[in-house]
Design a protein around this motif. Structure first.
Motif, PDB file in Angstrom:
ATOM      1  N   VAL A 108     -35.705  33.619  36.992  1.00 58.07           N
ATOM      2  CA  VAL A 108     -34.809  34.925  36.991  1.00 58.07           C
ATOM      3  C   VAL A 108     -35.419  35.884  37.892  1.00 58.07           C
ATOM      4  O   VAL A 108     -34.604  36.812  38.139  1.00 58.07           O
ATOM      5  N   PHE A 109     -36.625  36.553  37.191  1.00 59.82           N
ATOM      6  CA  PHE A 109     -37.721  37.775  37.738  1.00 59.82           C
ATOM      7  C   PHE A 109     -37.921  37.064  39.104  1.00 59.82           C
ATOM      8  O   PHE A 109     -37.413  38.252  40.046  1.00 59.82           O
ATOM      9  N   GLY A 110     -37.937  36.092  39.134  1.00 60.39           N
ATOM     10  CA  GLY A 110     -38.495  35.488  41.100  1.00 60.39           C
ATOM     11  C   GLY A 110     -37.149  36.322  41.579  1.00 60.39           C
ATOM     12  O   GLY A 110     -37.343  36.509  43.024  1.00 60.39           O
ATOM     13  N   ALA A 111     -36.439  35.458  41.088  1.00 60.92           N
ATOM     14  CA  ALA A 111     -35.166  35.761  41.688  1.00 60.92           C
ATOM     15  C   ALA A 111     -34.904  36.708  42.445  1.00 60.92           C
ATOM     16  O   ALA A 111     -33.970  37.302  43.780  1.00 60.92           O
ATOM     17  N   VAL A 112     -34.845  37.818  41.254  1.00 56.66           N
ATOM     18  CA  VAL A 112     -34.148  39.521  41.646  1.00 56.66           C
ATOM     19  C   VAL A 112     -35.081  39.848  42.744  1.00 56.66           C
ATOM     20  O   VAL A 112     -34.922  40.990  43.131  1.00 56.66           O
ATOM     21  N   ALA A 113     -36.202  39.582  42.091  1.00 56.05           N
ATOM     22  CA  ALA A 113     -37.246  40.324  43.629  1.00 56.05           C
ATOM     23  C   ALA A 113     -36.735  39.876  44.468  1.00 56.05           C
ATOM     24  O   ALA A 113     -37.384  40.843  45.230  1.00 56.05           O
ATOM     25  N   PHE A 114     -36.697  39.095  44.850  1.00 57.56           N
ATOM     26  CA  PHE A 114     -36.320  38.176  46.463  1.00 57.56           C
ATOM     27  C   PHE A 114     -34.979  38.820  46.866  1.00 57.56           C
ATOM     28  O   PHE A 114     -35.383  39.514  47.538  1.00 57.56           O
TER      29      PHE A 114
END
Lengths: 127, 133
Positions: A108-114
């Motif tokens: 989730v954190f990776g997806a939000v950053a992207f």
């Protein structure tokens, strides 16, 4: 598990203090999702077409870019909270549950950053 | 409390799915979970693909648009939009239940069915406006 006092019988079986906060976050992000996704759906319907230049122009507007950034934060937060409940419902082994929750948070954190990076890139140009 | 002394395994189990007769509340509940999971995995995944394709430039966006226009692309997009409107309607039902309303059997059944039907109708209306404009 104890057999004497009532606290001894329930210890280790139930939630641990964060239920109300979790429940409230689910509702707060749900309200955010309601506003932002309906705005997004209507915005898509109001676009004349889905050509590349049309969408680049749409993202160049500060209102569109801000809305999309907020939409990404609110929907992914809501998805994280919701998927956490699903994991807790179906994974009973403590080790597997911990691993699944850890993986969920990383994704989730990776997806939000992207997502936020993409919106910033589209809003500020450079293409 | 003779049971408690024998440990964890002796605790009673609640009846599971095969015991209960299906009703509207059960259907709307599991559809809420299914559509929510679908949105989280497929819907948000597609959103990121769309954003990434736009950032990638005209050629990568053309590729995304071509995939979205195929029959399987359309099935995925229609599926996402149904999951969205279904989750939206059953989510609004949850807000009503949160204030303590709508638990009487009759109104609970009615609004369960209404939220499922409304989700499907909104999906159809969305695509009608999209394709007929």
């Amino acid at each position: 598990m104890g057999n004497g006092t009532s606290i001894g019988r329930v210890r280790g079986l139930g939630s641990s203090h964060n239920g109300a906060h979790h429940w409230l976050i689910q509702r707060f992000t749900a309200i955010g999702n309601l506003v932002l996704t309906v705005w997004f759906a209507v915005s898509l319907l109001l676009l004349p077409d889905f050509a590349y230049t049309t969408l680049r122009d749409w993202f160049a507007s500060p209102v569109s870019a801000s809305g999309m950034a907020l939409l990404i934060i609110s929907t992914f937060w809501h998805a994280r909270v919701g998927l956490q409940v699903v994991i807790e419902d179906y994974l009973h082994d403590h080790g597997n549950k911990f691993a699944a929750l850890a993986a969920l948070n990383l994704v989730v954190f990776g997806a939000v950053a992207f997502g936020l990076f993409c919106v910033a890139r589209l809003a500020l140009g450079a293409a | 409390m003779a049971q408690a002394s024998t440990g964890r395994k002796a605790r009673p189990l609640s009846p599971h799915l095969q015991i209960w007769r299906w009703g509207p509340a059960m259907a709307v509940s599991i559809l809420h979970r299914v559509s929510g999971n679908g949105l989280a995995v497929v819907g948000l995944g597609a959103l990121l693909c769309w954003l990434g394709a736009l950032v990638g430039g005209e050629a990568s966006y053309a590729n995304f648009a071509a995939q979205a226009g195929t029959w399987y692309g359309r099935i995925v997009l229609i599926g996402i939009s149904w999951a969205f409107f279904n989750h939206l309607c059953s989510g609004l039902r949850h807000f009503v239940l949160d204030i303590g309303a709508g638990f009487e059997v009759k109104s609970n059944n009615i609004w369960s069915i209404v939220s499922i039907v409304l989700g499907a109708l909104l999906t159809a209306a969305f695509w009608a406006v999209l394709l007929l404009r």
